[in-house]
Design an enzyme around this catalytic site. Structure first.
Site, PDB file in Angstrom:
ATOM      1  CG  HIS A 100      -6.273   1.650  -0.146  1.00 48.47           C
ATOM      2  ND1 HIS A 100      -5.114   2.258  -0.579  1.00 48.47           N
ATOM      3  CD2 HIS A 100      -5.869   0.562   0.559  1.00 48.47           C
ATOM      4  CE1 HIS A 100      -4.073   1.547  -0.164  1.00 48.47           C
ATOM      5  NE2 HIS A 100      -4.496   0.514   0.505  1.00 48.47           N
ATOM      6  CB  CYS A 127      -0.207   0.736   7.749  1.00 48.12           C
ATOM      7  SG  CYS A 127      -1.912   0.799   7.189  1.00 48.12           S
ATOM      8  CB  CYS A 186      -0.947  -0.001   1.189  1.00 49.58           C
ATOM      9  SG  CYS A 186      -2.074  -1.388   1.102  1.00 49.58           S
TER      10      CYS A 186
HETATM   11  C1  LIG Z   1     -14.868  -4.742   3.800  1.00 51.10           C
HETATM   12  C2  LIG Z   1     -15.230  -5.384   2.450  1.00 51.10           C
HETATM   13  C3  LIG Z   1     -15.156  -6.908   2.563  1.00 51.10           C
HETATM   14  C4  LIG Z   1     -16.640  -4.924   2.097  1.00 51.10           C
HETATM   15  O1  LIG Z   1     -16.966  -5.317   0.811  1.00 51.10           O
HETATM   16  P1  LIG Z   1     -18.469  -5.333   0.259  1.00 51.10           P
HETATM   17  O2  LIG Z   1     -19.277  -6.245   1.104  1.00 51.10           O
HETATM   18  O3  LIG Z   1     -18.363  -5.549  -1.198  1.00 51.10           O
HETATM   19  O4  LIG Z   1     -18.922  -3.849   0.565  1.00 51.10           O
HETATM   20  P2  LIG Z   1     -20.201  -3.089   0.011  1.00 51.10           P
HETATM   21  O5  LIG Z   1     -19.733  -1.852  -0.613  1.00 51.10           O
HETATM   22  O6  LIG Z   1     -21.073  -4.006  -0.773  1.00 51.10           O
HETATM   23  O7  LIG Z   1     -20.911  -2.668   1.345  1.00 51.10           O
HETATM   24  C5  LIG Z   1     -21.673  -3.579   2.126  1.00 51.10           C
HETATM   25  C6  LIG Z   1     -22.885  -2.853   2.655  1.00 51.10           C
HETATM   26  O8  LIG Z   1     -22.434  -1.774   3.482  1.00 51.10           O
HETATM   27  C7  LIG Z   1     -23.059  -0.564   3.063  1.00 51.10           C
HETATM   28  N1  LIG Z   1     -22.143   0.554   3.297  1.00 51.10           N
HETATM   29  C8  LIG Z   1     -20.841   0.628   2.925  1.00 51.10           C
HETATM   30  N2  LIG Z   1     -20.353   1.828   3.254  1.00 51.10           N
HETATM   31  C9  LIG Z   1     -21.360   2.524   3.827  1.00 51.10           C
HETATM   32  C10 LIG Z   1     -21.464   3.839   4.361  1.00 51.10           C
HETATM   33  N3  LIG Z   1     -20.419   4.672   4.369  1.00 51.10           N
HETATM   34  N4  LIG Z   1     -22.644   4.214   4.869  1.00 51.10           N
HETATM   35  C11 LIG Z   1     -23.705   3.391   4.865  1.00 51.10           C
HETATM   36  N5  LIG Z   1     -23.667   2.140   4.376  1.00 51.10           N
HETATM   37  C12 LIG Z   1     -22.502   1.714   3.864  1.00 51.10           C
HETATM   38  C13 LIG Z   1     -23.327  -0.785   1.602  1.00 51.10           C
HETATM   39  O9  LIG Z   1     -24.352   0.046   1.155  1.00 51.10           O
HETATM   40  C14 LIG Z   1     -23.719  -2.216   1.548  1.00 51.10           C
HETATM   41  O10 LIG Z   1     -25.064  -2.332   1.932  1.00 51.10           O
HETATM   42  P3  LIG Z   1     -26.035  -3.336   1.165  1.00 51.10           P
HETATM   43  O11 LIG Z   1     -25.459  -4.706   1.461  1.00 51.10           O
HETATM   44  O12 LIG Z   1     -27.343  -3.073   1.798  1.00 51.10           O
HETATM   45  O13 LIG Z   1     -25.942  -2.969  -0.276  1.00 51.10           O
HETATM   46  C15 LIG Z   1     -14.247  -4.916   1.328  1.00 51.10           C
HETATM   47  O14 LIG Z   1     -14.418  -3.560   1.090  1.00 51.10           O
HETATM   48  C16 LIG Z   1     -12.811  -5.185   1.728  1.00 51.10           C
HETATM   49  O15 LIG Z   1     -12.319  -6.300   1.576  1.00 51.10           O
HETATM   50  N6  LIG Z   1     -12.139  -4.161   2.250  1.00 51.10           N
HETATM   51  C17 LIG Z   1     -10.837  -4.287   2.836  1.00 51.10           C
HETATM   52  C18 LIG Z   1      -9.778  -4.082   1.848  1.00 51.10           C
HETATM   53  C19 LIG Z   1      -8.471  -4.077   2.563  1.00 51.10           C
HETATM   54  O16 LIG Z   1      -7.993  -5.092   3.013  1.00 51.10           O
HETATM   55  N7  LIG Z   1      -7.927  -2.901   2.692  1.00 51.10           N
HETATM   56  C20 LIG Z   1      -6.752  -2.700   3.411  1.00 51.10           C
HETATM   57  C21 LIG Z   1      -5.591  -2.722   2.517  1.00 51.10           C
HETATM   58  S1  LIG Z   1      -4.251  -1.892   3.295  1.00 51.10           S
END
Ligand SMILES: CC(C)(COP(=O)(O)OP(=O)(O)OC[C@H]1O[C@@H](n2cnc3c(N)ncnc32)[C@H](O)[C@@H]1OP(=O)(O)O)[C@@H](O)C(=O)NCCC(=O)NCCS
Length: 435
Positions: A391, A421, A97
């Site tokens: 990101h 990080c 990252c």
């Molecule tokens: C966390 C993670 C698994 C979520 O993925 P996802 O399930 O595809 O996320 P989505 O965007 O579909 O969001 C899930 C739900 O949360 C809701 N949501 C997300 N952000 C929101 C916000 N800011 N406010 C309100 N609701 C929110 C979405 O609307 C969705 O709702 P729904 O299921 O009713 O449609 C994925 O983003 C991930 O793997 N992130 C980590 C990446 C990582 O490792 N980063 C670090 C690298 S250093």
């Protein structure tokens, strides 16, 4: 380093221009683009907008974190797929990252050494284009088939295969030594550091509110290009599509934990999302910038990288790197007008802030008499961070540098500290200065 810990005042590396694509959620507007496509879009446009003649450039340092199986050297492709002269040498780096922090410190080092005058630094990530691997047995069979001499050889090789060998292997965001995903490691940090779900959601809501306000104020207009969306090119992506101005702590509280469904605290709302995008910067020696009549956005003053054991708290690298970068800059946290901390997860930001302020961490872990101190919330991630902006791994560092330097200019501030990080329990810290 100078005699008294301050940096040598030789050739300074100036950041004179920067640009990024909108950052969009994986699987949306950029799902048909590769990292190389995204990188070439931004480099091409950046060179034009910078007003620097292509012949002035001498090097490109570029990165992508998710490897491409079809393009092995994205750095050089940034030359071959843009208007830059073919004589511009280039290389690719990866520091997970912190990749485009690394491309920038590499470019700055080369400028300081006098090996380079005008360089491009940046990164691109197409998480929508992650390679799906074939199983080992299928891969071996395919290689053997290409060497088979007879029909019976081919039949024998094919008869080795079982249905399960055809199951594709998706890429994992797992730490190879611990077998844990980033999210699982972040859950451990929440537990060990006593960081509540509420505190994480509050930070996430602030990230969205600030990013959304920054867009509304026009702060990002000059740093984000527009991209026509393939395959039909009838629509244009003009803004980050992860930012939600309507995010509230109450709405975030409704989301289910994803990495530890029962007792966890990390949700899609307080983690950075998988994102596609690219960002790039133009760096020059200070003299070159002056001779071309360019006003630098700012300068790289000092930096440091650090690492800890991935078994410990995976994403605490910034707390180890920041004190060293500040020492090398000859400055303290109190001198900083802005602090920009990459938000992999809200819990990782809160954990690092805890360590910045911890006397026992300073004494026991760092062997320092005093902690760095508390970060003033009004100086931290003032235009939002990776939770709200997204990101695209390799592009985040360059996004942060550009965003911070432009904000420093608006505030007429002098110094900023950036931290990132990264996988492998790495940490990066960069001190930027204006003027
Ligand atoms: C966390 C993670 C698994 C979520 O993925 P996802 O399930 O595809 O996320 P989505 O965007 O579909 O969001 C899930 C739900 O949360 C809701 N949501 C997300 N952000 C929101 C916000 N800011 N406010 C309100 N609701 C929110 C979405 O609307 C969705 O709702 P729904 O299921 O009713 O449609 C994925 O983003 C991930 O793997 N992130 C980590 C990446 C990582 O490792 N980063 C670090 C690298 S250093």
């Amino acid at each position: 380093m100078g005699m008294n810990g301050s940096p040598p005042r030789g050739r300074r590396a100036a950041v004179v221009a920067g640009l990024r694509t909108p950052f969009v959620k994986a699987g949306t507007d950029f799902k048909d683009l590769s990292a190389v496509d995204l990188g070439a879009l931004v480099v091409n446009e950046l060179v034009v907008r910078s007003g620097v003649a292509p012949k002035e450039f001498d090097s490109v340092v570029f990165g992508q974190v998710i490897p491409s199986t079809t393009v092995t050297l994205i750095g050089r492709e940034m030359v071959l797929r843009t208007q830059l002269p073919r004589s511009v040498q280039a290389h690719t780096v990866s520091r997970a990252c912190a990749t485009s922090i690394q491309t920038t410190t590499d470019a700055a080092d080369q400028i300081q050494l006098g090996h380079s005058d005008v360089a491009i630094s940046g990164g691109a990530e197409a998480t929508s284009d992650a390679p799906i691997f074939a199983s080992r047995s299928l891969a071996h069979a395919l290689v053997d088939l290409s060497r088979a001499k007879s029909l019976s050889d081919r039949a024998r090789i094919l008869s080795r295969l079982r249905p399960r060998d055809f199951t594709p292997v998706p890429p994992a965001l797992k730490e190879p030594t611990t077998g844990l995903t980033m999210g699982e490691s972040a859950e451990i940090m929440a537990q060990k550091n006593g960081i509540s779900r509420e505190a994480q959601d509050e930070l996430a809501a602030k990230s969205h509110a600030r990013a959304s306000a920054a867009w509304a104020a026009g702060h990002f207009d000059a740093e984000v290009m527009h991209v026509a969306v393939p395959p039909r090119y009838e629509r244009t992506s003009t803004k980050d599509n992860v930012v939600r101005g309507d995010t509230t702590v109450q709405a975030l509280a409704q989301l289910k934990p994803v990495f530890d469904r029962k007792y966890g605290t990390i949700t899609a709302g307080n983690a950075s999302p998988l994102t596609d995008g690219a960002a790039a910067l133009v760096l020059m020696s200070e003299e070159k910038a002056r001779s071309l009549g360019m006003a630098p956005l700012g300068f790289v003053r000092a930096y440091a990288y650090a690492a800890l054991d991935p078994k410990d708290q995976l994403l605490q690298g910034p707390a180890y790197a920041a004190p060293v970068a500040l020492d090398r800059a000859g400055l303290t946290l109190a001198d900083m007008d802005l602090v920009d901390m990459h938000e992999a997860f809200a819990v990782q930001v809160l954990s690092n802030l805890q360590l910045f302020a911890s006397k026992s961490f300073a004494e026991k872990e760092l062997g320092r008499p005093a902690p760095l101190g508390e970060v003033n919330p009004s100086k931290l991630n003032v235009n939002g961070g990776s939770i709200a902006l997204g990101h695209p791994f390799a592009a985040t560092g360059a996004r942060m540098i550009l965003q911070t330097l432009r904000e420093l200019g608006r505030r007429k501030g002098q110094y900023a500290l950036l931290t990132v990080c990264a996988a492998g329990a790495l940490g990066a810290a960069l001190v930027l200065e204006r003027e």
